[in-house]
Design an enzyme around this catalytic site. Structure first.
Site, short mmCIF file in Angstrom:
data_model
loop_
_atom_site.label_atom_id
_atom_site.label_comp_id
_atom_site.label_asym_id
_atom_site.label_seq_id
_atom_site.Cartn_x
_atom_site.Cartn_y
_atom_site.Cartn_z
N LYS A 191 7.90 23.56 -13.00
CA LYS A 191 6.98 22.17 -13.26
C LYS A 191 6.59 21.94 -11.11
CE LYS A 191 6.07 18.04 -13.86
NZ LYS A 191 5.92 16.70 -14.32
N HIS A 227 0.21 13.11 -29.66
CA HIS A 227 0.01 11.61 -29.45
C HIS A 227 -0.48 11.61 -30.55
CE1 HIS A 227 -0.48 12.70 -24.67
NE2 HIS A 227 0.56 11.89 -24.95
N ARG A 247 1.19 -1.38 -0.01
CA ARG A 247 0.04 -0.17 -0.04
C ARG A 247 1.17 1.20 -0.12
NH1 ARG A 247 -4.25 -2.96 4.07
NH2 ARG A 247 -5.31 -3.48 2.04
N ARG A 305 -2.17 22.22 -14.21
CA ARG A 305 -1.13 21.55 -14.47
C ARG A 305 -1.56 20.84 -15.56
NH1 ARG A 305 1.21 16.04 -11.08
NH2 ARG A 305 2.32 15.55 -12.30
N GLU A 317 -3.65 17.70 -11.59
CA GLU A 317 -4.09 17.51 -12.98
C GLU A 317 -5.97 17.97 -12.96
OE1 GLU A 317 -1.88 16.47 -15.75
OE2 GLU A 317 -3.74 16.59 -16.96
N GLU A 332 10.70 19.41 -23.99
CA GLU A 332 9.97 20.10 -22.85
C GLU A 332 10.34 21.01 -22.31
OE1 GLU A 332 7.27 17.74 -22.23
OE2 GLU A 332 7.70 15.60 -23.23
N ASN A 381 0.58 19.69 -20.66
CA ASN A 381 0.62 18.70 -21.69
C ASN A 381 0.13 19.79 -23.23
OD1 ASN A 381 -0.02 16.90 -20.21
ND2 ASN A 381 -2.07 17.85 -20.00
N LYS A 414 3.58 12.30 -10.89
CA LYS A 414 3.10 10.62 -11.78
C LYS A 414 3.82 9.60 -11.95
CE LYS A 414 -0.06 14.42 -14.71
NZ LYS A 414 -0.30 14.32 -16.64
N HIS A 461 9.17 11.10 -28.06
CA HIS A 461 8.07 11.26 -27.25
C HIS A 461 7.50 13.19 -27.97
CE1 HIS A 461 4.57 12.55 -24.84
NE2 HIS A 461 5.26 13.66 -24.65
N HIS A 500 0.93 18.25 -26.43
CA HIS A 500 0.25 16.90 -25.72
C HIS A 500 -0.77 16.46 -26.70
CE1 HIS A 500 4.00 17.21 -23.86
NE2 HIS A 500 4.08 15.77 -23.07
N1 NAD Z 1 5.47 11.02 -14.68
C1 NAD Z 1 6.18 12.06 -15.87
O1 NAD Z 1 4.82 12.99 -15.44
C2 NAD Z 1 6.21 11.95 -17.14
C3 NAD Z 1 6.38 13.02 -17.42
C4 NAD Z 1 7.00 12.91 -19.10
C5 NAD Z 1 7.31 11.51 -19.09
N2 NAD Z 1 6.97 10.82 -18.34
C6 NAD Z 1 7.84 8.62 -19.51
O2 NAD Z 1 8.60 8.93 -19.61
C7 NAD Z 1 8.75 8.06 -20.41
C8 NAD Z 1 10.07 8.58 -21.69
O3 NAD Z 1 11.35 9.14 -21.08
P1 NAD Z 1 12.82 9.28 -21.07
O4 NAD Z 1 12.69 10.26 -22.75
O5 NAD Z 1 13.63 9.18 -20.64
O6 NAD Z 1 12.91 8.02 -21.97
P2 NAD Z 1 12.88 6.06 -21.66
O7 NAD Z 1 13.58 5.86 -19.80
O8 NAD Z 1 13.00 5.70 -22.74
O9 NAD Z 1 15.27 6.55 -21.71
C9 NAD Z 1 15.16 6.28 -23.39
C10 NAD Z 1 16.26 5.80 -23.74
O10 NAD Z 1 17.63 6.76 -23.08
C11 NAD Z 1 18.36 5.50 -21.70
N3 NAD Z 1 19.22 5.93 -21.18
C12 NAD Z 1 18.63 6.35 -20.02
N4 NAD Z 1 19.74 7.51 -19.95
C13 NAD Z 1 20.77 7.31 -20.95
C14 NAD Z 1 22.44 8.10 -19.93
N5 NAD Z 1 22.20 8.67 -19.95
N6 NAD Z 1 22.86 8.03 -21.41
C15 NAD Z 1 22.06 7.00 -22.19
N7 NAD Z 1 21.40 6.23 -22.87
C16 NAD Z 1 20.57 7.03 -21.34
C17 NAD Z 1 17.42 4.18 -21.73
O11 NAD Z 1 18.26 3.39 -21.47
C18 NAD Z 1 16.31 4.10 -22.87
O12 NAD Z 1 17.00 3.03 -23.85
C19 NAD Z 1 7.17 7.54 -21.65
O13 NAD Z 1 7.44 6.59 -20.67
C20 NAD Z 1 6.66 8.63 -20.68
O14 NAD Z 1 5.18 8.06 -20.46
C21 NAD Z 1 6.35 10.37 -17.51
#
Ligand code: NAD
Length: 349
Positions: free
Chosen positions: A214, A239, A112, A228, A224, A176, A232, A134, A252, A235
């Site tokens: 942020k 999307h 939990r 907040r 949100e 971003e 987006n 999130k 993304h 987005h």
């Molecule tokens: N929670 C939130 O508020 C929020 C906001 C935006 C995005 N997201 C989520 O985040 C995800 C995207 O995140 P991301 O862009 O970090 O993608 P990711 O986590 O897939 O990382 C991208 C790639 O970079 C690699 N990597 C990570 N650190 C590295 C480093 N220091 N050097 C070399 N390679 C490295 C990873 O292994 C992966 O292959 C999505 O799933 C999205 O939904 C969440």
């Protein structure tokens, strides 16, 4: 008869976000670092030279958005039960947004809810995903449709990790950052216009400003219900682009960059933004080699795909429309005619 339960103001979810070289820290509890083989291979040695714990475990999940699913969550949970983690134990998310979202989600449901810390290693996760609580995972119905709001206990942002980040991933993070500036902070946008984010000191300042933006938004609207949603920006359109290209052509952040340009065109069409301001945003995105255009094959089908977005309700689409640079309007009142005229021209503008 009725019994009221008063739950107002009993939880303090506040935490600090440190943007610097990670200091040495010891946790007097059981800790699991959740990561993937790529990040572990590059940076686990460095992390372990800084972080120690009473008992420390490393749990890896395969790298990639396609593994942000129930199987990975089950595997992490299984490891935690095997190692007899309890409610005083802690998780550390060590990776990009995929690892951060899944670790946060596991920590929200394990017994939990247990504590977790974010140590984001991509630019996107440092400026966006690691802040704000999130968490979640994907399923066959779509992305991030399962999850919880669960704030970390702390976020450690060490820009050193970015030295190994591929340039497209870097650009996706810049998108971003631009999003935060356009929606909330004109001074920050003007700083970015002058800045060279390849310079480590300038980058650290930009990360700080993005995170501050942020954090301020999340503090006003954690779950949100209102403002907040402005984060987006780009987005709603992005999307659809990701959906049409089956999540393969664009990262993304790249789809969001095109989406921001589409939202800007909509703003210009509605007289909420000067064409010159839209051009400045596009120029900033191009400076980091982000895509800013996309050929729409069929505007009507593009429009229909808006309705798959979880932020849209049955018959209304929520758009985030910039009002100049540094302001934003969240609205579900943009007419189909307006949007279609932007879509019809897009790619030819
Ligand atoms: N929670 C939130 O508020 C929020 C906001 C935006 C995005 N997201 C989520 O985040 C995800 C995207 O995140 P991301 O862009 O970090 O993608 P990711 O986590 O897939 O990382 C991208 C790639 O970079 C690699 N990597 C990570 N650190 C590295 C480093 N220091 N050097 C070399 N390679 C490295 C990873 O292994 C992966 O292959 C999505 O799933 C999205 O939904 C969440």
């Amino acid at each position: 008869m009725k019994v009221d339960i008063d739950l107002k103001n009993i939880v303090d979810n506040s935490y600090s976000i440190e943007i610097d070289e990670i200091s040495k820290v010891h946790f007097d509890t059981k800790v699991a670092i959740i990561t993937n083989p790529k990040v572990a291979g590059l940076h686990l040695g460095y992390l372990l030279s800084r972080i120690s714990a009473k008992e420390l475990y490393i749990i890896t999940v395969p790298d990639g958005e396609e593994y942000k699913n129930q199987d990975s969550i089950d595997n992490i949970l299984e490891s935690l039960f095997n190692h007899r983690f309890n409610r005083k134990s802690m998780l550390i998310a060590f990776g990009g947004g995929v690892i951060g979202d899944m670790t946060g989600y596991v920590s929200s449901i394990y017994q939990r809810g247990i504590d977790f810390i974010q140590i984001p290693t991509t630019l996107l996760s440092q400026v966006d995903a690691s802040v704000g609580g999130k968490t979640g995972m994907n399923n066959t119905y779509g992305k991030n449709l399962i999850g919880a709001f669960h704030q970390p206990k702390a976020v450690y942002i060490d820009p050193y990790f970015l030295t190994t980040l591929p340039s497209r991933e870097f650009g996706a993070g810049v998108a971003e950052i631009v999003k935060m500036a356009v929606t909330f902070n004109k001074d920050f946008f003007e700083f970015l216009e002058q800045a060279d984010l390849k310079n480590p000191e300038v980058l650290q300042e930009a990360i700080k400003q993005a995170v501050q933006t942020k954090a301020d938004v999340v503090a006003q609207d954690e779950k949100e219900h209102g403002i907040r949603a402005a984060l987006n920006y780009g987005h709603t359109f992005g999307h659809v682009i990701e959906n049409e290209t089956k999540y393969k052509r664009y990262l993304h952040g790249e789809a969001v960059a095109i989406g921001m340009v589409m939202a800007n065109n909509t703003a210009v069409e509605m007289n909420l933004m000067e064409k010159d301001e839209a051009n400045r945003i596009e120029k900033l995105l191009k400076k980091y080699y982000l895509p800013t255009t996309y050929t729409i094959e069929n505007s009507a089908s593009f429009y229909e795909t808006f309705f798959l977005d979880k932020k849209s309700s049955d018959d209304k689409i929520t758009f985030i429309i910039p009002v100049g640079i540094g302001g934003v309007k969240i609205t579900d009142e943009v007419s189909r005619v307006t949007v279609m005229s932007v879509l019809d021209r897009f790619g030819n503008i």
